[in-house]
Design an enzyme around this catalytic site. Structure first.
Site, PDB file in Angstrom:
ATOM      1  N   ARG A  28       4.239 -60.371-109.777  1.00 27.11           N
ATOM      2  CA  ARG A  28       3.405 -60.549-110.254  1.00 27.11           C
ATOM      3  C   ARG A  28       2.579 -59.118-111.486  1.00 27.11           C
ATOM      4  O   ARG A  28       3.006 -58.328-110.827  1.00 27.11           O
ATOM      5  CB  ARG A  28       1.967 -61.458-109.797  1.00 27.11           C
ATOM      6  CG  ARG A  28       1.769 -59.817-108.512  1.00 27.11           C
ATOM      7  CD  ARG A  28       0.647 -58.960-108.104  1.00 27.11           C
ATOM      8  NE  ARG A  28       1.496 -58.407-107.809  1.00 27.11           N
ATOM      9  CZ  ARG A  28       1.524 -57.005-108.041  1.00 27.11           C
ATOM     10  NH1 ARG A  28       2.125 -56.312-108.701  1.00 27.11           N
ATOM     11  NH2 ARG A  28       1.543 -55.993-107.319  1.00 27.11           N
ATOM     12  N   GLU A  34      -6.881 -52.643-107.987  1.00 25.95           N
ATOM     13  CA  GLU A  34      -5.808 -51.887-107.827  1.00 25.95           C
ATOM     14  C   GLU A  34      -6.103 -51.524-106.636  1.00 25.95           C
ATOM     15  O   GLU A  34      -7.627 -50.611-106.037  1.00 25.95           O
ATOM     16  CB  GLU A  34      -5.135 -50.688-108.336  1.00 25.95           C
ATOM     17  CG  GLU A  34      -3.486 -51.296-108.356  1.00 25.95           C
ATOM     18  CD  GLU A  34      -3.152 -52.810-108.241  1.00 25.95           C
ATOM     19  OE1 GLU A  34      -3.095 -53.154-107.635  1.00 25.95           O
ATOM     20  OE2 GLU A  34      -2.832 -52.398-110.430  1.00 25.95           O
ATOM     21  N   HIS A  35      -5.753 -51.917-105.210  1.00 23.79           N
ATOM     22  CA  HIS A  35      -6.195 -51.672-103.891  1.00 23.79           C
ATOM     23  C   HIS A  35      -7.420 -51.669-103.061  1.00 23.79           C
ATOM     24  O   HIS A  35      -8.462 -50.713-103.018  1.00 23.79           O
ATOM     25  CB  HIS A  35      -6.507 -50.376-103.713  1.00 23.79           C
ATOM     26  CG  HIS A  35      -4.938 -49.389-103.837  1.00 23.79           C
ATOM     27  ND1 HIS A  35      -4.249 -49.358-103.124  1.00 23.79           N
ATOM     28  CD2 HIS A  35      -3.638 -49.233-104.812  1.00 23.79           C
ATOM     29  CE1 HIS A  35      -2.599 -49.234-102.681  1.00 23.79           C
ATOM     30  NE2 HIS A  35      -2.804 -48.768-104.373  1.00 23.79           N
ATOM     31  N   SER A  46       6.116 -57.367-106.468  1.00 20.73           N
ATOM     32  CA  SER A  46       5.588 -57.513-105.619  1.00 20.73           C
ATOM     33  C   SER A  46       6.798 -58.879-105.656  1.00 20.73           C
ATOM     34  O   SER A  46       7.012 -59.874-105.041  1.00 20.73           O
ATOM     35  CB  SER A  46       4.505 -58.141-105.950  1.00 20.73           C
ATOM     36  OG  SER A  46       3.922 -58.227-104.516  1.00 20.73           O
ATOM     37  N   ASP A  64      -0.952 -60.309-103.758  1.00 18.58           N
ATOM     38  CA  ASP A  64       0.549 -61.034-104.129  1.00 18.58           C
ATOM     39  C   ASP A  64       0.879 -61.999-104.173  1.00 18.58           C
ATOM     40  O   ASP A  64       1.226 -62.637-105.089  1.00 18.58           O
ATOM     41  CB  ASP A  64       1.437 -60.108-103.692  1.00 18.58           C
ATOM     42  CG  ASP A  64       1.277 -58.118-103.592  1.00 18.58           C
ATOM     43  OD1 ASP A  64       0.066 -57.980-105.153  1.00 18.58           O
ATOM     44  OD2 ASP A  64       1.610 -57.690-103.407  1.00 18.58           O
TER      45      ASP A  64
END
Ligand code: NG1
Length: 562
Positions: free
Chosen positions: A58, A64-65, A186, A231
């Site tokens: 992906r 993010e995070h 991922s 993911d």
């Protein structure tokens, strides 16, 4: 219930033809499956696969995070995937010798020289050897996850006692992966998910996409990272032509249509991010820092210290104390609740009254956190929390803009409206120059949809770089290369510390941008040997939302998937 458009209750589709899953040239895809099957037969002495499954990598467009902090993220599945062939050999009934032999799980890879085969006992309770970092660890994660899920559903005993399971002699697994390793696309989850789906089908079990997303998120933690869940969810629930907003608790995937005049490009920074090996100073350390930030914020809001210590995510605390989770309120609170710079372990344990941190993180039972606390003495909390809340806000704005809201409405929120009142502005005709909320990465007034999306991606990269500190020189250089080539926006994607950049541009200049970035970023790397020119098409390419996991059946007669 998840959001509208969620597909978590559906089952993984059984593809009836390759074009259900792939956009690429069908012949080359068919050849790849043929190669998988012949490698299977060679490795396992003529046995034929019973099931074949695939699951994609992906690219995360934004968010993010923040998945492990409970906030929604916005990825899309890509065309690169992992394909897995599985078969189960059963013991002959009444054959005493076979009855007593230990059943095995035998794993091999089409690229057997690079990825050596390995055999394990057929035992779902065995531990994953996280110190060895062997590629088959992710296969073992998938295998164990299936039994964990059965246990959760109170079905473990009956399945283990079933005639089928009792007769298992050997489970054979052959893997072929096309997602570049350590690239932030991922590959690990694609492998875990493809294996899980293939084994599920081969074991004659059936889980929903939501169950598979959750079980693979949890099972990947056996590999040593405290994985968030994005993911696996997008690998399982991705769909052609749609990005997805992935929600957690409960898991859900909401369709997000992307503007058709934009193209997304991926570039690999050629800095390999060894996620499992560096987890203690990167990924897992951030999980620990966010949890400490959540605890101190809960304490700031007057929670008894013992209660505060049970808080796990920043979202939990913001939902309770920050105007029902309003992210701008949360951003404001961060400044009051958390000191700038770093806290030492001593400060946290003594001055902040948290006591032994090892107890909070259950280090006796959690080796990943144990190593983080052994190897780190300073923890940055304010910057990490600011990133999380502002990034969660950017995901929300990105989605709203994709759905057609004007950028200026998408960014409005109670705090913004409050400030507009204070300074005497109409919220919807806000003026950028003296906007008191600009510290939070806004505003985008007067911008077109494309520029606003690109700006959000740019702000996300800045926040990852300066506040979450998960970028690196190569990623920053690649972001700049895309921008100089004419991209509208670019950012690191995935965990960072190496891996890939995702950029967005007007579709009609995509090829020009690729050529320019090849010249400015890759040519010197091809020359110095940092990158191999033979890998060019996997290092820099256009991408579009692709299909998620699927089961395919191999017709041995016809030699094709049907
Ligand atoms: P990568 O390392 O890029 O696959 C990791 C996590 C995600 C998410 C991102 C950062 C795993 C399997 N994946 O992705 O859940 O937290 O980092 O947004 O750990």
């Amino acid at each position: 219930m998840g959001a509208v458009g969620s597909k978590q209750h559906a089952r993984v589709p059984k593809a009836s033809k390759l074009s259900d899953v792939y956009d690429d040239n069908e012949n080359s895809v068919a050849t790849r499956y043929d190669t998988l099957v012949s490698a299977f037969k060679t490795q396992f002495e003529g046995e034929k696969p019973k099931t074949i499954a695939r699951s994609p990598g992906r690219v995360n467009l934004i968010g993010e995070h923040i998945d492990y902090e409970g906030y929604s993220v916005l990825p899309m599945a890509i065309g690169l995937d992992v394909i897995v062939a599985v078969s189960v050999a059963l013991k002959e009934e009444g054959n005493v010798e076979e009855d007593e032999a230990e059943a095995t799980l035998s794993i091999a890879n089409v690229d057997g020289e690079k990825y050596m085969p390995k055999e394990f006992p057929f035992d779902h309770e065995q531990e994953v050897d996280v110190k060895s970092h062997h590629w088959t660890n992710y296969v073992l994660c998938g295998f164990k996850g299936i039994f964990d899920q059965l246990k959760k559903q109170n079905k473990l005993e009956s399945v283990l006692e079933s005639a089928f399971m009792k007769r298992v002699k050997k489970v054979m697994v052959m893997v072929d992966g096309k997602v570049p390793l350590g690239s932030g696309l991922s590959s690990s989850s694609a492998l875990n998910c493809a294996v899980t789906v293939a084994l599920m089908d081969a074991f004659e079990l059936s889980f929903t996409k939501g169950e598979l997303s959750e079980l693979t998120c949890l099972s990947e933690r056996y590999s040593g990272t405290q994985s968030g869940g994005m993911d696996q969810a997008i690998s399982i629930m991705g769909e052609k032509d749609l990005a997805k907003r992935i929600d957690f608790n409960p898991i859900g995937a909401m369709d997000v249509p992307l503007p058709t005049n934009l193209t997304f490009l991926i570039g690999n920074s050629c800095a390999v991010s060894k996620k499992a090996e560096s987890a203690h100073k990167h990924y897992n350390l951030r999980v620990v820092e966010c949890r400490l930030a959540a605890i101190l914020m809960a304490k700031h809001y007057g929670e008894d210290i013992e209660k505060a210590k049970t808080r796990v995510t920043l979202r939990e605390v913001a939902d309770l104390y920050c105007n029902k989770g309003d992210l701008w309120t949360a951003l404001g609170a961060v400044r009051k609740a958390l000191n700038e710079g770093s806290y030492t372990k001593k400060q946290l344990e003594n001055d902040e009254g948290l006591g032994d941190l090892r107890k909070i993180f259950d280090c006796e039972n959690n080796e990943a956190f144990n190593v983080v606390l052994q190897k780190n003495d300073t923890f940055k909390l304010r910057d990490r929390a600011r990133h999380v809340f502002s990034e969660a806000r950017r995901v929300h704005e990105f989605q709203k803009i994709c759905e057609g809201q004007s950028p200026r409405y998408a960014v409005s929120g109670p705090i913004y409206e409050h400030w507009c009142k204070v300074i005497g502005l109409e919220p919807d005709v806000g003026v950028a120059s003296d906007d008191p909320t600009k510290d939070f990465g806004h505003p985008m007034y007067g911008m077109g949809k494309e520029d606003a999306l690109a700006k959000l991606m740019h702000l996300s990269h800045e926040s990852c770089k300066t506040q979450y500190e998960c970028s690196c020189d190569e990623l920053d250089e690649l972001v700049d290369a895309f921008m100089s080539a004419g991209a509208l926006g670019a950012r690191l994607t995935g965990a960072g510390w190496g891996g890939c950049v995702v950029a967005v541009c007007e579709s009609d200049i995509a090829e020009e941008i690729l050529a320019d970035v090849k010249k400015s970023f890759y040519e010197k790397r091809f020359q110095s040997g940092v990158a191999n020119i033979a890998d060019e098409t996997n290092l820099l390419f256009k991408t579009a939302p692709s299909a998620g996991a699927a089961i395919l059946h191999y017709d041995d007669e016809k030699g094709v998937i049907v």
